[in-house]
Design a protein around this motif. Sequence first.
Motif, PDB file in Angstrom:
ATOM      1  N   ALA A 106       0.828  -1.209   0.000  1.00 41.94           N
ATOM      2  CA  ALA A 106       0.000   0.000   0.000  1.00 41.94           C
ATOM      3  C   ALA A 106       0.864   1.262   0.000  1.00 41.94           C
ATOM      4  O   ALA A 106       0.585   2.224  -0.730  1.00 41.94           O
ATOM      5  N   LEU A 107       1.926   1.265   0.799  1.00 47.36           N
ATOM      6  CA  LEU A 107       2.814   2.429   0.860  1.00 47.36           C
ATOM      7  C   LEU A 107       3.552   2.634  -0.461  1.00 47.36           C
ATOM      8  O   LEU A 107       3.678   3.772  -0.940  1.00 47.36           O
ATOM      9  N   LEU A 108       4.016   1.554  -1.050  1.00 51.79           N
ATOM     10  CA  LEU A 108       4.722   1.654  -2.342  1.00 51.79           C
ATOM     11  C   LEU A 108       3.810   2.207  -3.423  1.00 51.79           C
ATOM     12  O   LEU A 108       4.217   3.061  -4.224  1.00 51.79           O
ATOM     13  N   LEU A 109       2.564   1.756  -3.445  1.00 52.36           N
ATOM     14  CA  LEU A 109       1.610   2.238  -4.450  1.00 52.36           C
ATOM     15  C   LEU A 109       1.287   3.718  -4.248  1.00 52.36           C
ATOM     16  O   LEU A 109       1.160   4.475  -5.220  1.00 52.36           O
ATOM     17  N   LEU A 160      13.056  15.658 -14.582  1.00 53.29           N
ATOM     18  CA  LEU A 160      12.032  14.799 -15.160  1.00 53.29           C
ATOM     19  C   LEU A 160      12.546  13.379 -15.369  1.00 53.29           C
ATOM     20  O   LEU A 160      11.844  12.405 -15.096  1.00 53.29           O
ATOM     21  N   SER A 161      13.783  13.249 -15.844  1.00 54.50           N
ATOM     22  CA  SER A 161      14.344  11.919 -16.091  1.00 54.50           C
ATOM     23  C   SER A 161      14.538  11.151 -14.792  1.00 54.50           C
ATOM     24  O   SER A 161      14.301   9.931 -14.740  1.00 54.50           O
ATOM     25  N   GLU A 162      14.949  11.834 -13.733  1.00 54.63           N
ATOM     26  CA  GLU A 162      15.132  11.176 -12.438  1.00 54.63           C
ATOM     27  C   GLU A 162      13.791  10.704 -11.882  1.00 54.63           C
ATOM     28  O   GLU A 162      13.681   9.591 -11.348  1.00 54.63           O
ATOM     29  N   MET A 163      12.776  11.549 -12.004  1.00 55.77           N
ATOM     30  CA  MET A 163      11.459  11.173 -11.503  1.00 55.77           C
ATOM     31  C   MET A 163      10.875  10.027 -12.320  1.00 55.77           C
ATOM     32  O   MET A 163      10.216   9.128 -11.770  1.00 55.77           O
ATOM     33  N   LYS A 164      11.140  10.034 -13.614  1.00 58.15           N
ATOM     34  CA  LYS A 164      10.655   8.953 -14.482  1.00 58.15           C
ATOM     35  C   LYS A 164      11.273   7.624 -14.066  1.00 58.15           C
ATOM     36  O   LYS A 164      10.590   6.592 -14.022  1.00 58.15           O
ATOM     37  N   LYS A 165      12.566   7.627 -13.754  1.00 63.13           N
ATOM     38  CA  LYS A 165      13.231   6.406 -13.297  1.00 63.13           C
ATOM     39  C   LYS A 165      12.637   5.933 -11.975  1.00 63.13           C
ATOM     40  O   LYS A 165      12.451   4.727 -11.756  1.00 63.13           O
ATOM     41  N   ALA A 166      12.343   6.883 -11.094  1.00 65.42           N
ATOM     42  CA  ALA A 166      11.760   6.540  -9.798  1.00 65.42           C
ATOM     43  C   ALA A 166      10.379   5.900  -9.976  1.00 65.42           C
ATOM     44  O   ALA A 166      10.020   4.959  -9.252  1.00 65.42           O
ATOM     45  N   ILE A 167       9.625   6.390 -10.949  1.00 70.38           N
ATOM     46  CA  ILE A 167       8.308   5.821 -11.233  1.00 70.38           C
ATOM     47  C   ILE A 167       8.439   4.375 -11.703  1.00 70.38           C
ATOM     48  O   ILE A 167       7.684   3.496 -11.278  1.00 70.38           O
ATOM     49  N   TYR A 168       9.411   4.111 -12.557  1.00 70.15           N
ATOM     50  CA  TYR A 168       9.668   2.741 -13.010  1.00 70.15           C
ATOM     51  C   TYR A 168      10.053   1.846 -11.836  1.00 70.15           C
ATOM     52  O   TYR A 168       9.557   0.722 -11.696  1.00 70.15           O
ATOM     53  N   LEU A 211       8.732  -2.368  -7.732  1.00 67.78           N
ATOM     54  CA  LEU A 211       8.679  -2.720  -6.317  1.00 67.78           C
ATOM     55  C   LEU A 211       7.245  -3.027  -5.882  1.00 67.78           C
ATOM     56  O   LEU A 211       6.999  -3.986  -5.140  1.00 67.78           O
ATOM     57  N   SER A 212       6.297  -2.228  -6.347  1.00 68.12           N
ATOM     58  CA  SER A 212       4.888  -2.439  -6.012  1.00 68.12           C
ATOM     59  C   SER A 212       4.401  -3.783  -6.538  1.00 68.12           C
ATOM     60  O   SER A 212       3.677  -4.515  -5.855  1.00 68.12           O
ATOM     61  N   PHE A 213       4.808  -4.099  -7.771  1.00 65.98           N
ATOM     62  CA  PHE A 213       4.390  -5.364  -8.382  1.00 65.98           C
ATOM     63  C   PHE A 213       4.903  -6.561  -7.589  1.00 65.98           C
ATOM     64  O   PHE A 213       4.133  -7.471  -7.244  1.00 65.98           O
ATOM     65  N   PHE A 214       6.182  -6.584  -7.287  1.00 70.98           N
ATOM     66  CA  PHE A 214       6.754  -7.741  -6.598  1.00 70.98           C
ATOM     67  C   PHE A 214       6.278  -7.842  -5.149  1.00 70.98           C
ATOM     68  O   PHE A 214       6.103  -8.946  -4.621  1.00 70.98           O
ATOM     69  N   ILE A 236      -3.625  -3.219 -12.392  1.00 74.83           N
ATOM     70  CA  ILE A 236      -4.593  -2.115 -12.471  1.00 74.83           C
ATOM     71  C   ILE A 236      -4.231  -1.023 -11.468  1.00 74.83           C
ATOM     72  O   ILE A 236      -4.301   0.175 -11.780  1.00 74.83           O
ATOM     73  N   CYS A 237      -3.832  -1.431 -10.261  1.00 72.96           N
ATOM     74  CA  CYS A 237      -3.442  -0.452  -9.242  1.00 72.96           C
ATOM     75  C   CYS A 237      -2.234   0.369  -9.689  1.00 72.96           C
ATOM     76  O   CYS A 237      -2.203   1.593  -9.535  1.00 72.96           O
ATOM     77  N   ILE A 238      -1.235  -0.304 -10.245  1.00 76.61           N
ATOM     78  CA  ILE A 238      -0.024   0.382 -10.715  1.00 76.61           C
ATOM     79  C   ILE A 238      -0.369   1.319 -11.869  1.00 76.61           C
ATOM     80  O   ILE A 238       0.053   2.482 -11.887  1.00 76.61           O
ATOM     81  N   TYR A 239      -1.143   0.812 -12.818  1.00 78.77           N
ATOM     82  CA  TYR A 239      -1.539   1.617 -13.982  1.00 78.77           C
ATOM     83  C   TYR A 239      -2.335   2.849 -13.538  1.00 78.77           C
ATOM     84  O   TYR A 239      -2.086   3.964 -14.018  1.00 78.77           O
ATOM     85  N   SER A 240      -3.264   2.650 -12.608  1.00 79.51           N
ATOM     86  CA  SER A 240      -4.102   3.761 -12.144  1.00 79.51           C
ATOM     87  C   SER A 240      -3.296   4.784 -11.356  1.00 79.51           C
ATOM     88  O   SER A 240      -3.565   5.986 -11.434  1.00 79.51           O
ATOM     89  N   SER A 241      -2.308   4.311 -10.592  1.00 80.55           N
ATOM     90  CA  SER A 241      -1.454   5.234  -9.832  1.00 80.55           C
ATOM     91  C   SER A 241      -0.707   6.176 -10.765  1.00 80.55           C
ATOM     92  O   SER A 241      -0.496   7.352 -10.456  1.00 80.55           O
TER      93      SER A 241
END
Length: 301
Positions: free
Chosen positions: A47-50, A86-94, A99-102, A129-134
């Motif tokens: 929940a926290l990761l998402l 922007l590039s750093e934040m994009k990497k963090a999103i990936y 992490l959320s998935f696993f 769906i949760c990751i996509y919606s986030s």
Amino acid sequence: MKLKYWIYAARIYTLPLSFSGVTLSFFISKSRTNVSITAYILCVITALLLQILANFSNDYGDSITGVDNLKRVGPKRTVQCGFISLSEMKKAIYIFSILSFFSGLLLFCKTILWKNFFIFILYFIGIFICIYSSIKYSIGSNPYGYKIGMGDLFVMIFFGVLSIKGSYFLYTYTLCVDIFILSLSIGFLNVGVLNINNMRDLNNDCENRKYTIPVWLGIKYAKLYHAFIILISIFLGSYFIFLNQKTVYQWFFFIFTVIFLILHIKNIIYIKEKKLFNSELKKLVILTFLYELGIGIGFIL
């Protein structure tokens, strides 16, 4: 040192919203059956990761669309201010997507894989769906957070129904109507947090074509909408306790929090300066946390 900016971007003050939901359902589950502490810990982590993923995505997306700008009344965002690129934040999103998935996958393997493979597949699809919606709340050519009512609806689903009822099922492997009622109560409080954010940034959102409920209703009726959803939450919460009343402690903790929620409604109605919404937003986050914690503790005493 950028660590402090990453902590700021994670919006630590909002994280109790995701933590308290799965904790509340854990307390209730614990009072009814034997629940694995490992499942609870994995629920909290997921929940926290998402939520951090959603906060990073919002920081990234709103900076691209221009919603985060110098006219914005709310706290400055890290990408907008240049603290994080922007590039750093994009990497963090990936990274947080992975992490959320696993974390979610490990949770589902621990709780339901060997009980019902069909349910496991549903939850497996659900984490995607949760990751996509986030991410899609603020990012993309057509973010749903910019459409009237969609942000409120998805907050209700993810911070209410899925947070409470979804985790309760993982803990107990049962479906209960009263837990659904409680999940709606918690969902409405979380919608209230979003609504304060949207009332605060109403003018800027309107200029940048972010059509939230307050943009659609106007500030006067947005305040009435806010009062309505908080009162509905209180009603549903009291009905849940009525259905499950065991000790006086349940009502004591509940009424204590409700008093402050009523005072919060009064403050919202009489706010004139939009910057004052910031303090009420943080206050409602704390009250939501106490509301959930109070109901949960009342169950185990």
